[in-house]
Design a protein around this motif. Structure first.
Motif, PDB file in Angstrom:
ATOM      1  N   LEU A  42       1.425 -12.829 -12.350  1.00 47.75           N
ATOM      2  CA  LEU A  42       0.347 -11.923 -12.501  1.00 47.75           C
ATOM      3  C   LEU A  42       0.773 -10.634 -11.258  1.00 47.75           C
ATOM      4  N   ASP A  43       1.049  -9.419 -11.899  1.00 48.62           N
ATOM      5  CA  ASP A  43       1.338  -8.209 -11.076  1.00 48.62           C
ATOM      6  C   ASP A  43      -0.176  -7.313 -11.141  1.00 48.62           C
ATOM      7  N   TRP A  44      -0.451  -6.891 -10.206  1.00 48.61           N
ATOM      8  CA  TRP A  44      -1.622  -5.913 -10.323  1.00 48.61           C
ATOM      9  C   TRP A  44      -1.629  -4.624  -9.375  1.00 48.61           C
ATOM     10  N   THR A  45      -2.271  -3.720  -9.886  1.00 49.77           N
ATOM     11  CA  THR A  45      -2.120  -2.520  -9.219  1.00 49.77           C
ATOM     12  C   THR A  45      -3.669  -1.834  -9.200  1.00 49.77           C
ATOM     13  N   VAL A  46      -4.108  -1.446  -8.275  1.00 56.96           N
ATOM     14  CA  VAL A  46      -5.460  -0.375  -8.116  1.00 56.96           C
ATOM     15  C   VAL A  46      -5.205   0.711  -7.176  1.00 56.96           C
ATOM     16  N   ASN A  63      -4.466  -1.680 -13.063  1.00 57.28           N
ATOM     17  CA  ASN A  63      -3.484  -2.131 -14.029  1.00 57.28           C
ATOM     18  C   ASN A  63      -3.083  -3.631 -13.557  1.00 57.28           C
ATOM     19  N   ILE A  64      -3.153  -4.262 -14.577  1.00 58.36           N
ATOM     20  CA  ILE A  64      -2.635  -5.766 -14.361  1.00 58.36           C
ATOM     21  C   ILE A  64      -1.645  -6.223 -15.662  1.00 58.36           C
ATOM     22  N   GLU A  65      -0.456  -6.835 -14.914  1.00 57.99           N
ATOM     23  CA  GLU A  65       0.471  -7.454 -15.925  1.00 57.99           C
ATOM     24  C   GLU A  65       0.563  -8.734 -15.739  1.00 57.99           C
ATOM     25  N   PHE A 102      -4.507  20.779  -3.420  1.00 57.91           N
ATOM     26  CA  PHE A 102      -4.226  19.519  -2.513  1.00 57.91           C
ATOM     27  C   PHE A 102      -4.549  18.021  -3.344  1.00 57.91           C
ATOM     28  N   SER A 103      -3.912  17.243  -3.221  1.00 56.43           N
ATOM     29  CA  SER A 103      -4.171  15.803  -3.726  1.00 56.43           C
ATOM     30  C   SER A 103      -3.731  14.664  -2.849  1.00 56.43           C
ATOM     31  N   GLN A 104      -4.644  13.636  -3.100  1.00 57.54           N
ATOM     32  CA  GLN A 104      -4.124  12.196  -2.392  1.00 57.54           C
ATOM     33  C   GLN A 104      -4.408  11.248  -3.370  1.00 57.54           C
ATOM     34  N   GLU A 105      -3.561  10.498  -3.193  1.00 61.33           N
ATOM     35  CA  GLU A 105      -3.614   9.062  -3.942  1.00 61.33           C
ATOM     36  C   GLU A 105      -3.084   7.893  -3.123  1.00 61.33           C
ATOM     37  N   PHE A 106      -3.881   6.835  -3.351  1.00 60.81           N
ATOM     38  CA  PHE A 106      -3.694   5.529  -2.727  1.00 60.81           C
ATOM     39  C   PHE A 106      -3.520   4.525  -3.861  1.00 60.81           C
ATOM     40  N   ARG A 107      -2.584   3.782  -3.901  1.00 64.83           N
ATOM     41  CA  ARG A 107      -2.168   2.547  -4.537  1.00 64.83           C
ATOM     42  C   ARG A 107      -2.061   1.328  -3.858  1.00 64.83           C
ATOM     43  N   LEU A 108      -2.574   0.114  -4.536  1.00 68.39           N
ATOM     44  CA  LEU A 108      -2.340  -0.912  -3.796  1.00 68.39           C
ATOM     45  C   LEU A 108      -2.114  -1.946  -4.739  1.00 68.39           C
ATOM     46  N   SER A 109      -1.050  -2.747  -4.573  1.00 66.26           N
ATOM     47  CA  SER A 109      -0.316  -3.403  -5.755  1.00 66.26           C
ATOM     48  C   SER A 109       0.385  -4.830  -5.047  1.00 66.26           C
ATOM     49  N   LEU A 146       0.977  -1.354  -0.028  1.00 63.03           N
ATOM     50  CA  LEU A 146       0.005   0.123  -0.055  1.00 63.03           C
ATOM     51  C   LEU A 146       0.810   1.257  -0.083  1.00 63.03           C
ATOM     52  N   VAL A 147       0.574   2.177  -0.720  1.00 63.35           N
ATOM     53  CA  VAL A 147       1.383   3.273  -1.169  1.00 63.35           C
ATOM     54  C   VAL A 147       0.311   4.498  -0.918  1.00 63.35           C
TER      55      VAL A 147
END
Length: 831
Positions: free
Chosen positions: A411-415, A462-464, A397-404, A361-362
């Motif tokens: 399989l690699d994935w990111t949402v 995104n998926i790889e 102001f900005s906010q981003e969350f990434r789960l990968s 989680l980022v």
């Protein structure tokens, strides 16, 4: 001359073709010689790391056309700001002719350029600028141009990056990563000196604070007098004071949790802008040879353009004046108002990363604010005619969350999810300093306050998936909603002056500051005049719009071995819909424009050859636009109810009337190629080069220009030179008890244009001529951490410009790019 440039470019292109052909032949042949060859690790090229998919991958793993500048290259090539690395990037061009400080820049990638609103707070970028994973919003000074001191890498990603970088990244993205805090102590001090009394004093200190907390502080400070002096008694020069400070903390909270905090503060204070008047096309027909307009400095005879017009009879010199008396100015401006543009930017970022045992989680939280305080001598002359003051502010102001996750089953994935909120405010005044047009001294021809609000959110994934050991499929999608609101308040235009004791026109009232001190001025005929007051502009003061978008990407990446990759991709990019009010015109002139959509079809690849001592990179692309956003800025004289183009007006009583619009061109296309070569033929010699070709044009577009509908279908886009190229060579060798290098750099841009099209009818200064720039550098480094680098930039004093300022009594002004010398001494500690 154009023929010579084409020959040079043909030679570069031919060398790439020959290298590619030989490389592919070598790859296809499995010879005993290759099998028996021993690896020379000293000659092997380093691994190129790209973060285009928001994680570290090699260039072979990423289906993106990218140029990467490492910290070592940034150092040796003396990269100080965006134009230094953009000149080395294929199919990228830029303009630096604005009024908003030395670092103001407008960038175009593959023909995709910014929408430049009548006010810079209205501008919409054509690409994303990410600074330590934070997407930078529009600043008070315009497009973000972050400092490059103490930076780990700069990536220029070409083509739509909508899945990971979102709105406005259809041209691509510039991704900048700074060096992070570490536990080991490190420090450096830099001191430099250069042309035009340029001085630098910078430094870095890094180290552990506790066992799990480290900090890093970097400071860069430069000051310069600039290349031009003001010949007017007001004095001054084109000086600039720049200060960038960055403080960072890295807290390793647990084995699985890392927190990065950073603070950046940048001040950029510019005196007069370094532009030279050409005496061509002076505004309102003012006489550029009048000593009160231009003093005795003469004209900047860019590549003989002014001389040619005099010799052809297009320009008539005053009696007794010869070309030799007035040409050759490359040292002075002549302006009575002491200009300044003071820019301040603050950027705060908090990044938190936690590993949940294979799922990462980022969170990236960002805040920025910026301000510009400005006074511009609008007439750019020695006459006390008209100035412009401005105060600009932005906040975002900005906010981003990434789960990968990266799973062993291929399989690699990111949402992720993203939210932003941006606010901007601009306060403008056009200050009349003498009897000009219908106005009186101290009148404000125009005054306004502009409010810009943008907000939106997005979700993406995104998926790889590895179809085989060599073939991967990458699929991503992003859904976005964006809102845009533009409102003008306190909008007034000055009413015509009246005789002292006369009656003001209906609706015209003095400004509050004029009521107790009524201005009076005597004209040349001895008549006493007073201000006619001002009247409110109430039409066209508000516009808003919103849009939704789905931006997918599908790519195949083939990597049969550790030295070869090839990819094919289809990706979509977009700019949100928007609205632009323009009450300055006195009409209900509000632009409501649709979102811009672009589909990019691309194939490319990377090949390491000769035991990884040669790297070839290439891409071929085709872009298809729908509803391309095009901004036009036009100035008219309002005479009665008629709008007359300002360059066609020859009478008196012109009421300057800006008419700014943003349109949607129905259809446009861009197609082209990009090739790059890096090679190390010997242990000591490294050569590199790149070439780009782009053909970007309107396919269907009827534009309202000069108050007349014009069919621009088939015309080439303005900020899209067909050819861009660069070549570099660096030779490293032992010398004087240390390691030395000699480096040469060449960059080329073919013809471009000011404005939205490159029409065949364009002439100077609407046409930007092609140019070559050559730089030369030498450096020496010793084991005790001492390093010295000397540079000569624009060695052959090539005359070139990237944009113009057409509003000048002394004729069109061009940004000035002289030869520059610099030397920097560095001492590093704790390496």
């Amino acid at each position: 001359m154009k023929s010579d440039l084409r020959k040079k470019l043909l030679m570069v292109a031919s060398s790439f073709a020959v290298a590619t052909s030989l490389g592919m032949t070598a790859l296809a042949q499995e010879t005993d010689t290759e099998a028996e060859a021993s690896s020379d690790s000293e000659r092997q090229l380093g691994v190129i790391v790209v973060n285009g998919q928001r994680k570290e991958q090699t260039i072979l793993e990423v289906p993106i056309s990218a140029s990467v500048f490492t910290d070592e290259l940034i150092e040796t090539a003396n990269v100080q700001e965006a134009d230094d690395y953009l000149l080395q990037t294929p199919n990228v061009t830029f303009s630096k002719s604005g009024r908003n400080g030395a670092r103001e820049i407008v960038i175009a990638i593959r023909g995709i350029s910014d929408v430049r609103g009548g006010e810079k707070v209205n501008s919409i970028s054509a690409f994303a600028t990410y600074f330590d994973e934070l997407g930078l919003a529009q600043l008070a000074s315009g497009q973000a141009n972050p400092p490059t001191y103490d930076v780990q890498s700069i990536e220029v990603l070409r083509g739509p990056q909508g899945v990971f970088f979102g709105r406005n990244s259809e041209g691509g993205a510039i991704n900048i990563k700074t060096k992070k805090p570490e536990q080991d102590f490190y420090g450096r001090i830099d001191a430099g000196f250069g042309s035009f009394n340029t001085y630098e004093l910078s430094g870095v200190v890094n180290g552990g604070i506790t066992d799990n907390l480290a900090g890093r502080l970097s400071v860069q400070s430069t000051t310069t007098d600039g290349p031009l002096k003001n010949f007017h008694p007001t004095g001054g020069d084109t000086g600039n004071d720049f200060l960038a400070m960055r403080g960072q903390l890295r807290w390793q909270a647990t084995d699985d949790t890392q927190v990065d905090l950073s603070w950046n503060r940048i001040t950029d204070n510019q005196d007069y802008t370094p532009k030279l008047a050409t005496c061509i096309n002076p505004t309102f027909g003012f006489d550029p040879f009048d000593q009160n307009v231009a003093g005795q400095i003469g004209c900047y005879d860019f590549r003989g353009e002014f001389s040619d017009r005099v010799n052809s009879g297009d320009i008539t010199l005053p009696t007794g004046v010869t070309l030799g008396m007035i040409t050759g100015n490359e040292d002075y401006i002549f302006q009575n108002t002491a200009e300044f543009t003071d820019n301040t930017t603050n950027i705060l970022t908090a990044r938190v990363e936690h590993d949940f045992g294979g799922v990462n989680l980022v969170s990236v939280t960002g805040y920025s604010d910026s301000s510009t305080d400005q006074l511009v001598d609008l007439d750019k002359s020695g006459l006390d005619s008209v100035d412009r003051s401005g105060e600009f502010e932005t906040e975002a102001f900005s906010q981003e969350f990434r789960l990968s996750a990266s799973n062993p089953d291929r399989l690699d994935w990111t949402v992720g999810a993203f939210f932003y909120d941006e606010q901007a405010r601009a306060e403008n005044k056009i200050i009349i300093k003498d009897l000009l047009g219908p106005w009186l001294r101290t009148d404000y021809a125009n005054e306004n306050v502009i409010h810009q609000e943008r907000d939106g959110w997005a979700v993406f994934g995104n998926i790889e998936y590895d179809l085989t050991d060599a073939l991967s499929v990458i699929a991503g999608i992003r859904y976005s909603e964006d809102n845009d609101k533009n409102e003008w308040t306190d909008v007034y235009v000055a009413c015509p002056r009246i005789p002292l004791g006369g009656t003001r026109a209906p609706g015209c009232m003095l400004r509050p500051d004029q009521v107790l001190n009524v201005p009076v001025q005597v004209d040349g005929g001895g008549n006493a005049l007073t201000s006619g007051g001002r009247t409110a502009q109430t039409l066209g003061t508000f516009g808003e719009n919103s849009s939704e978008d789905i931006s997918p990407r599908l790519a195949l990446n083939w990597q049969p071995n550790e030295d070869v990759s090839a990819y094919a991709s289809i990706a979509k990019g977009y700019k949100p819909a928007g609205a632009r009010a323009n009450p300055d015109s006195g009409f209900s002139n509000v632009s409501i424009f649709d979102k811009e959509e672009l589909w990019n079809y691309e194939i490319g690849g990377n090949i390491y050859l000769a035991d990884r001592t040669i790297l070839l990179q290439g891409a071929v692309f085709y872009m298809d636009w729908k509803d391309l956003q095009v901004e036009t800025r036009q100035s008219f004289c309002l005479v009665g109810t008629a709008l007359i183009p300002i360059d066609e007006f020859t009478g008196t009583g012109c009421v300057i009337t800006p008419v700014d619009n943003t349109f949607n061109a129905d259809k446009a296309t861009s197609k082209g190629v990009e090739f790059a070569l890096t090679a190390r033929p010997t242990e000591n010699l490294t050569v590199s080069g790149a070439v780009g070709y782009v053909d970007a044009k309107f396919e269907e577009f009827i534009a309202n220009l000069r108050n007349t509908p014009q069919d621009l279908s088939g015309e080439r886009l303005g900020q899209a030179p067909k050819w861009t190229a660069s070549a570099n060579a660096q030779y490293d060798f032992p010398f004087w008890g240390g390691d030395a290098f000699v480096r040469g750099e060449w960059s080329y841009r073919s013809e471009g244009a000011v404005g939205i099209v490159q029409a065949a009818s364009n002439t100077f200064p609407q046409e930007i001529p092609s140019f070559n720039v050559v730089n030369f550098r030498v450096g020496q480094e010793w084991d005790d951490g001492i390093r010295v680098i000397a540079s000569v930039e624009n060695v052959f004093e090539e005359e070139y410009f990237t944009g113009v300022d057409g509003f000048s009594w002394g004729g069109t002004m061009l940004d000035y790019n002289p030869r520059r010398f610099s030397i920097r001494l560095t001492k590093e500690f704790g390496q």
